[in-house]
Scaffold this active site. Structure first.
Site, PDB file in Angstrom:
ATOM      1  N   CYS A   4       0.883  -1.103   0.113  1.00 30.28           N
ATOM      2  CA  CYS A   4       0.161   0.047  -0.129  1.00 30.28           C
ATOM      3  C   CYS A   4       0.833   1.179  -0.041  1.00 30.28           C
ATOM      4  O   CYS A   4       1.771   1.368   0.832  1.00 30.28           O
ATOM      5  CB  CYS A   4      -1.038   0.065   1.140  1.00 30.28           C
ATOM      6  SG  CYS A   4      -1.750   1.557   1.365  1.00 30.28           S
ATOM      7  N   CYS A   7       0.550   3.524   3.338  1.00 30.20           N
ATOM      8  CA  CYS A   7       1.292   2.974   4.231  1.00 30.20           C
ATOM      9  C   CYS A   7       2.670   2.992   4.264  1.00 30.20           C
ATOM     10  O   CYS A   7       3.531   3.391   5.024  1.00 30.20           O
ATOM     11  CB  CYS A   7       1.002   1.252   4.156  1.00 30.20           C
ATOM     12  SG  CYS A   7      -0.665   0.985   5.072  1.00 30.20           S
ATOM     13  N   ASP A  30      -0.301  15.972  -2.509  1.00 27.64           N
ATOM     14  CA  ASP A  30      -0.737  15.168  -3.627  1.00 27.64           C
ATOM     15  C   ASP A  30       0.315  15.343  -4.815  1.00 27.64           C
ATOM     16  O   ASP A  30       0.490  16.329  -5.120  1.00 27.64           O
ATOM     17  CB  ASP A  30      -1.887  15.705  -4.190  1.00 27.64           C
ATOM     18  CG  ASP A  30      -2.596  14.386  -4.826  1.00 27.64           C
ATOM     19  OD1 ASP A  30      -3.774  13.868  -4.319  1.00 27.64           O
ATOM     20  OD2 ASP A  30      -2.181  14.049  -5.801  1.00 27.64           O
ATOM     21  N   HIS A  46      -3.894   1.378   8.365  1.00 27.07           N
ATOM     22  CA  HIS A  46      -4.410   0.791   7.239  1.00 27.07           C
ATOM     23  C   HIS A  46      -5.734   0.653   7.387  1.00 27.07           C
ATOM     24  O   HIS A  46      -6.379  -0.369   7.833  1.00 27.07           O
ATOM     25  CB  HIS A  46      -3.715  -0.163   6.536  1.00 27.07           C
ATOM     26  CG  HIS A  46      -4.326  -0.591   5.093  1.00 27.07           C
ATOM     27  ND1 HIS A  46      -3.818   0.210   3.853  1.00 27.07           N
ATOM     28  CD2 HIS A  46      -5.192  -1.165   4.578  1.00 27.07           C
ATOM     29  CE1 HIS A  46      -4.423  -0.276   2.885  1.00 27.07           C
ATOM     30  NE2 HIS A  46      -5.488  -1.237   3.466  1.00 27.07           N
ATOM     31  N   ASN A  85     -13.155  10.273  -1.268  1.00 29.48           N
ATOM     32  CA  ASN A  85     -13.664   9.473  -2.308  1.00 29.48           C
ATOM     33  C   ASN A  85     -13.973   8.064  -1.701  1.00 29.48           C
ATOM     34  O   ASN A  85     -12.874   7.683  -1.096  1.00 29.48           O
ATOM     35  CB  ASN A  85     -12.646   9.502  -3.657  1.00 29.48           C
ATOM     36  CG  ASN A  85     -12.505  10.836  -4.528  1.00 29.48           C
ATOM     37  OD1 ASN A  85     -13.660  11.568  -4.385  1.00 29.48           O
ATOM     38  ND2 ASN A  85     -11.371  11.160  -4.801  1.00 29.48           N
ATOM     39  N   GLY A  91     -14.595   7.040  -7.012  1.00 33.53           N
ATOM     40  CA  GLY A  91     -13.553   7.641  -7.834  1.00 33.53           C
ATOM     41  C   GLY A  91     -12.122   7.512  -6.916  1.00 33.53           C
ATOM     42  O   GLY A  91     -11.197   8.298  -7.253  1.00 33.53           O
ATOM     43  N   HIS A  96      -6.554   3.199   0.441  1.00 28.66           N
ATOM     44  CA  HIS A  96      -6.109   3.732   2.122  1.00 28.66           C
ATOM     45  C   HIS A  96      -6.843   4.956   2.204  1.00 28.66           C
ATOM     46  O   HIS A  96      -6.764   5.929   1.544  1.00 28.66           O
ATOM     47  CB  HIS A  96      -4.738   3.685   2.036  1.00 28.66           C
ATOM     48  CG  HIS A  96      -4.134   4.153   3.295  1.00 28.66           C
ATOM     49  ND1 HIS A  96      -3.114   3.182   4.005  1.00 28.66           N
ATOM     50  CD2 HIS A  96      -4.362   5.041   4.239  1.00 28.66           C
ATOM     51  CE1 HIS A  96      -2.865   3.865   5.061  1.00 28.66           C
ATOM     52  NE2 HIS A  96      -3.638   4.996   5.343  1.00 28.66           N
ATOM     53  N   HIS A  98      -8.100   8.295   2.957  1.00 29.09           N
ATOM     54  CA  HIS A  98      -7.369   9.731   2.920  1.00 29.09           C
ATOM     55  C   HIS A  98      -8.436  10.993   2.809  1.00 29.09           C
ATOM     56  O   HIS A  98      -9.379  10.703   1.837  1.00 29.09           O
ATOM     57  CB  HIS A  98      -6.454   9.674   1.765  1.00 29.09           C
ATOM     58  CG  HIS A  98      -6.829   9.237   0.325  1.00 29.09           C
ATOM     59  ND1 HIS A  98      -7.078   7.874   0.016  1.00 29.09           N
ATOM     60  CD2 HIS A  98      -7.122  10.046  -0.818  1.00 29.09           C
ATOM     61  CE1 HIS A  98      -7.484   7.783  -1.053  1.00 29.09           C
ATOM     62  NE2 HIS A  98      -7.645   9.113  -1.429  1.00 29.09           N
ATOM     63  N   HIS A 100      -8.871  14.482   1.314  1.00 28.08           N
ATOM     64  CA  HIS A 100      -8.435  15.608   0.240  1.00 28.08           C
ATOM     65  C   HIS A 100      -8.422  16.938   0.801  1.00 28.08           C
ATOM     66  O   HIS A 100      -9.688  17.367   0.813  1.00 28.08           O
ATOM     67  CB  HIS A 100      -8.898  15.574  -1.400  1.00 28.08           C
ATOM     68  CG  HIS A 100      -8.628  14.223  -2.138  1.00 28.08           C
ATOM     69  ND1 HIS A 100      -7.683  14.269  -3.054  1.00 28.08           N
ATOM     70  CD2 HIS A 100      -9.081  12.975  -1.904  1.00 28.08           C
ATOM     71  CE1 HIS A 100      -7.733  12.798  -3.585  1.00 28.08           C
ATOM     72  NE2 HIS A 100      -8.523  12.369  -2.964  1.00 28.08           N
TER      73      HIS A 100
HETATM   74  P1  AMP Z   1      -8.182   8.804  -4.593  1.00 26.43           P
HETATM   75  O1  AMP Z   1      -8.782   9.074  -6.040  1.00 26.43           O
HETATM   76  O2  AMP Z   1      -9.472   9.669  -3.845  1.00 26.43           O
HETATM   77  O3  AMP Z   1      -7.839   7.755  -4.560  1.00 26.43           O
HETATM   78  O4  AMP Z   1      -6.820   9.915  -4.778  1.00 26.43           O
HETATM   79  C1  AMP Z   1      -5.717   9.400  -4.500  1.00 26.43           C
HETATM   80  C2  AMP Z   1      -4.768  10.626  -4.752  1.00 26.43           C
HETATM   81  O5  AMP Z   1      -3.517  10.016  -4.428  1.00 26.43           O
HETATM   82  C3  AMP Z   1      -4.761  10.975  -6.077  1.00 26.43           C
HETATM   83  O6  AMP Z   1      -4.954  12.457  -6.288  1.00 26.43           O
HETATM   84  C4  AMP Z   1      -3.162  10.834  -6.383  1.00 26.43           C
HETATM   85  O7  AMP Z   1      -2.826  12.028  -7.304  1.00 26.43           O
HETATM   86  C5  AMP Z   1      -2.612  10.687  -5.148  1.00 26.43           C
HETATM   87  N1  AMP Z   1      -1.440   9.970  -5.138  1.00 26.43           N
HETATM   88  C6  AMP Z   1      -1.060   8.687  -5.450  1.00 26.43           C
HETATM   89  N2  AMP Z   1       0.170   8.349  -5.338  1.00 26.43           N
HETATM   90  C7  AMP Z   1       0.694   9.350  -4.571  1.00 26.43           C
HETATM   91  C8  AMP Z   1       1.909   9.382  -4.068  1.00 26.43           C
HETATM   92  N3  AMP Z   1       2.951   8.370  -4.092  1.00 26.43           N
HETATM   93  N4  AMP Z   1       2.399  10.550  -3.563  1.00 26.43           N
HETATM   94  C9  AMP Z   1       1.461  11.593  -3.323  1.00 26.43           C
HETATM   95  N5  AMP Z   1      -0.030  11.376  -3.831  1.00 26.43           N
HETATM   96  C10 AMP Z   1      -0.279  10.425  -4.565  1.00 26.43           C
HETATM   97 ZN    ZN Z   2      -2.260   1.416   3.650  1.00 27.87          ZN
END
Ligand code: AMP
Ligand code: ZN
Length: 114
Positions: A4, A7, A30, A46, A85, A91, A96, A98, A100
């Site tokens: 992940c 994680c 992001d 997680h 999301n 979306g 994991h 999070h 925004h």
């Molecule tokens: P979601 O669509 O809500 O799952 O958002 C996932 C977000 O994680 C997206 O906006 C990606 O641009 C961001 N993302 C994916 N990998 C990374 C990473 N390694 N570091 C920072 N952001 C990431």
């Molecule tokens: Zn995780």
């Protein structure tokens, strides 16, 4: 969970531009921002998504939201969006939990993202 990405960031095994960290949450920029300010606030534990929350996670999620508020204040954002999301059809790409934090626009954004 070692497969992940969030994680891995939480334990420092993957790089990220960390904005805030404590024992329960970590916030970082992001990688593909869709707003002038785009920060992800994630739990160190997680949890796959909001849909998988347990009642024991109630205070953790409250803390997550308060950290987002604090980061918005630190950035002096006058207004912002907080978005979870949930699930692929909601979306969610990274499974994991999070939050925004989006903001920093000069003009009023649309009410909901596409
Ligand atoms: P979601 O669509 O809500 O799952 O958002 C996932 C977000 O994680 C997206 O906006 C990606 O641009 C961001 N993302 C994916 N990998 C990374 C990473 N390694 N570091 C920072 N952001 C990431
Ligand atoms: Zn995780």
């Amino acid at each position: 969970m070692s497969d992940c990405i969030f994680c891995e960031i939480a334990v420092g095994r993957s790089p990220a531009a960390v904005e805030y960290e404590d024992e329960r949450v970590i916030a970082f920029a992001d990688l593909y921002p869709i707003a002038p300010v785009h920060i992800l606030i994630t739990t160190k534990k997680h949890i796959p998504s909001i849909a998988k929350l347990a009642s024991e996670d109630e205070s953790l999620v409250g803390h997550l939201v308060l950290v987002a508020k604090k980061l918005a204040e630190n950035r002096q954002l006058e207004g912002y969006k907080l978005i979870f999301n949930v699930g692929e059809k909601g979306g969610q790409v990274v499974p994991h939990l999070h939050l925004h934090l989006l903001g920093g626009w000069d003009t009023k954004p649309t009410s909901l993202p596409a």
